[in-house]
Design a protein around this motif. Structure first.
Motif, mmCIF file in Angstrom:
data_model
loop_
_atom_site.group_PDB
_atom_site.id
_atom_site.type_symbol
_atom_site.label_atom_id
_atom_site.label_comp_id
_atom_site.label_asym_id
_atom_site.label_seq_id
_atom_site.Cartn_x
_atom_site.Cartn_y
_atom_site.Cartn_z
ATOM 1 N N ARG A 27 0.844 -1.204 0.000
ATOM 2 C CA ARG A 27 0.000 0.000 0.000
ATOM 3 C C ARG A 27 0.883 1.259 0.000
ATOM 4 N NH1 ARG A 27 -2.449 -1.126 4.622
ATOM 5 N NH2 ARG A 27 -3.794 -2.709 3.719
ATOM 6 N N ALA A 28 1.925 1.227 0.821
ATOM 7 C CA ALA A 28 2.827 2.375 0.917
ATOM 8 C C ALA A 28 3.560 2.583 -0.413
ATOM 9 C CB ALA A 28 3.818 2.169 2.052
ATOM 10 N N ALA A 29 3.996 1.485 -1.008
ATOM 11 C CA ALA A 29 4.720 1.591 -2.278
ATOM 12 C C ALA A 29 3.805 2.167 -3.363
ATOM 13 C CB ALA A 29 5.256 0.224 -2.686
ATOM 14 N N GLN A 30 2.527 1.805 -3.324
ATOM 15 C CA GLN A 30 1.557 2.371 -4.272
ATOM 16 C C GLN A 30 1.474 3.887 -4.110
ATOM 17 O OE1 GLN A 30 -0.191 1.218 -6.652
ATOM 18 N NE2 GLN A 30 -0.322 -1.017 -6.387
ATOM 19 N N ILE A 31 1.478 4.328 -2.862
ATOM 20 C CA ILE A 31 1.394 5.772 -2.600
ATOM 21 C C ILE A 31 2.595 6.479 -3.234
ATOM 22 C CG2 ILE A 31 1.550 7.515 -0.752
ATOM 23 C CD1 ILE A 31 -0.141 5.625 1.008
ATOM 24 N N VAL A 32 3.770 5.896 -3.045
ATOM 25 C CA VAL A 32 4.977 6.498 -3.614
ATOM 26 C C VAL A 32 4.910 6.457 -5.142
ATOM 27 C CG1 VAL A 32 7.491 6.293 -3.835
ATOM 28 C CG2 VAL A 32 6.401 5.955 -1.607
ATOM 29 N N ALA A 33 4.522 5.310 -5.663
ATOM 30 C CA ALA A 33 4.497 5.151 -7.122
ATOM 31 C C ALA A 33 3.558 6.182 -7.751
ATOM 32 C CB ALA A 33 4.046 3.735 -7.490
ATOM 33 N N SER A 298 -5.735 5.255 4.696
ATOM 34 C CA SER A 298 -6.799 5.928 3.931
ATOM 35 C C SER A 298 -6.231 7.183 3.289
ATOM 36 C CB SER A 298 -8.040 6.227 4.779
ATOM 37 O OG SER A 298 -7.692 6.733 6.039
ATOM 38 N N PRO A 299 -5.451 6.946 2.216
ATOM 39 C CA PRO A 299 -4.748 8.064 1.568
ATOM 40 C C PRO A 299 -5.691 9.071 0.910
ATOM 41 C CG PRO A 299 -4.362 5.996 0.390
ATOM 42 C CD PRO A 299 -5.111 5.640 1.631
#
Ligand code: ASP
Ligand code: MG
Length: 478
Positions: A27-33, A298-299
């Motif tokens: 999930r965190a990597a998706q946010i960065v990507a 919950s970005p």
């Protein structure tokens, strides 16, 4: 997109819960990507939840001569990190490179536990290196997860980036050298559109000895890197929606504060609101770089923006915070009137012990000085004071040194309280109506907070009464 066209440079820190297992890391990597489509990003990662605590625990055993706890922990950590990696990076050479790196870090851990156990001494330096293992295990996995999403990324040890003094367990960055290192090591990667993934929490002295910035210090790592690179913003990704008006477990209608000033946030952090490491904002304040608190789970939520201005919400009071696990120590007696050095000796004693004093209050009749320290520091502080004042106690110049552990501090925080008359009056009226007894009061001359001490059992009621009084939960804050 060309790096030059990237609109912003963001430093994103992911806390322990945000990298707690493979699905959190994904999930965190998706946010960065997602962010890299428009912005340059530097990621900073904590250890997976709980790992640092476990390392510190095993280090303590090693200091007592037992390396077994450390060995067992390393086996568990190996399983945990290999599993996370396997779930995120199913195949390939990339994965074996990370496996090797994890195993090297674990082998270093084994040597550290054995060396410490052999010497039966846990030096501050060894404790720092052992504590750093969690971040150093996590960063390569996070970088691999990003690569899996097609984002070029490089795991980096912050020992190469954040240069500090040699105060182990709470080192301070030397910003000039840190800036040079970051320019040399990070800027070229950013120019190539790669995402550096740095270990939070750690740094190194000029000589290369590893240091840590203090527990919870990854937030600080992020703002140090943000300041060193002149980033446009720092985002602290955590597991809460932002900074709240009060602890929602105690005050059910607490709500998220959209904007808050550096000073207000620092005040809250200092008073134990668990959103930020207290030193975090120091690094970015001079340059005015905004810091966001956002929820990696919950970005879509906007979070809280911490900036120089903050924005006022109504009558000046922004938030409440409470600290428990503290103790009130009082030094006094009629004899201390006119004895000029009692205050000085009291606080030289706490300083020598490095006991953190959270609040001080002295009545104008001068026959009592009371102050608050963490409960864990209380006994040794009282013991040291009794030694310091042994003579005065026997001559009854000082007639008591007492400790009350069943208390809590409540702080009412807001920058615009300054110059707004009546806030103290309203606070204490509200408490009076609820029958909450106030043991001590302090307001700093900055007037950004009014703190008071109540019995631990009355803390919740004190919070509810003041939250209601200042309309912090409702839409119409007064
Ligand atoms: N892992 C370190 C700690 O638990 C640093 C951090 O999480 O910020 O203290
Ligand atoms: Mg943490």
């Amino acid at each position: 997109m060309d790096a030059q066209m990237k609109s912003k440079l963001q430093v994103m820190k992911f806390g322990g819960t945000s990298v707690g297992d493979a699905s959190c890391i994904a999930r965190a990597a998706q946010i960065v990507a997602r962010a890299t489509r428009e912005n340059g990003v530097v990621a900073v990662v904590s250890a997976m939840t709980g790992v640092t605590n476990r390392l510190v625990g095993a280090a303590t055993h090693a200091g007592a001569g037992d390396a077994q706890a450390g060995t067992a922990l390393l086996v568990a950590l190996r399983g945990q990190h290999h599993d996370a990696l396997a779930a995120l990076v199913p195949t390939g050479d990339a994965r074996s490179a990370v496996v090797r790196r994890i195993d090297e870090t674990l082998a270093e851990g084994q040597r550290l536990f054995e060396g410490t156990a052999l010497l039966r001494e846990l030096t501050p330096r060894a404790l720092d290196t052992i504590s750093s293992l969690g971040e150093r295990l996590c960063a390569p996995i996070f970088a691999a997860a990003l690569s899996e999403l097609g984002v070029r990324s490089v795991a980096m040890e912050a020992t190469e980036l954040i240069i500090t003094d040699s105060y182990h367990g709470g080192a301070e960055p030397l910003m000039d050298v840190t800036r040079e290192r970051c320019e040399a090591r990070l800027r070229p990667l950013l120019k190539e559109n790669a995402v550096p993934v740095a270990t939070g929490f750690v740094g190194a002295t000029c000589e290369g000895t590893l240091t840590t910035l203090g527990r919870g210090g990854s937030d600080y790592s992020a703002t140090i890197l943000g300041a060193a690179l002149g980033a446009d913003e720092v985002i602290i990704w955590t597991d809460v929606d932002g900074v709240l008006t009060a602890d929602p477990r105690l005050v059910p209608d607490a709500r998220i504060i959209p904007e808050i000033s550096y000073r207000e946030a620092a005040e809250l952090a200092y008073f134990g609101a668990k959103v930020l490491h207290p030193k975090t904002l120091r690094a970015v304040m001079p340059a005015g770089i905004p810091v966001w608190i956002r929820n990696s789970f919950s970005p879509e939520q906007p979070g809280t923006m911490i900036s120089r201005q903050g924005r006022s919400i109504g009558g000046g009071v922004k938030a409440l915070t409470a600290i428990r696990d503290v103790a009130l120590i009082s030094v006094g007696g009629p004899g201390i009137v006119g004895v000029p050095d009692v205050v000085g000796r009291t606080f030289s004693t706490t300083a020598e012990l490095r006991a953190n004093v959270l609040l001080i209050s002295q009545s104008s009749s001068q026959n009592d000085i009371c102050f608050i320290v963490a409960a864990s520091d209380a006994q040794r502080t009282v013991d040291a004071l009794r030694r310091e004042f042994a003579q005065d106690l026997s001559h009854e110049v000082v007639d008591h040194i007492t400790v009350d552990p069943k208390i809590a501090i409540v702080a009412v925080v807001g920058e615009n309280m300054r110059g707004t008359p009546g806030i103290a009056g309203r606070t204490f009226n509200a408490l009076g109506r609820e029958g909450v007894n106030i043991i001590a009061i302090a307001q700093g001359s900055s007037e950004t907070n009014i703190s008071f001490v109540v019995e631990d059992g009355a803390m919740k009621q004190a919070l509810l009464a003041t939250h209601r009084e200042f309309g912090l939960g409702g839409a119409n804050s007064s």
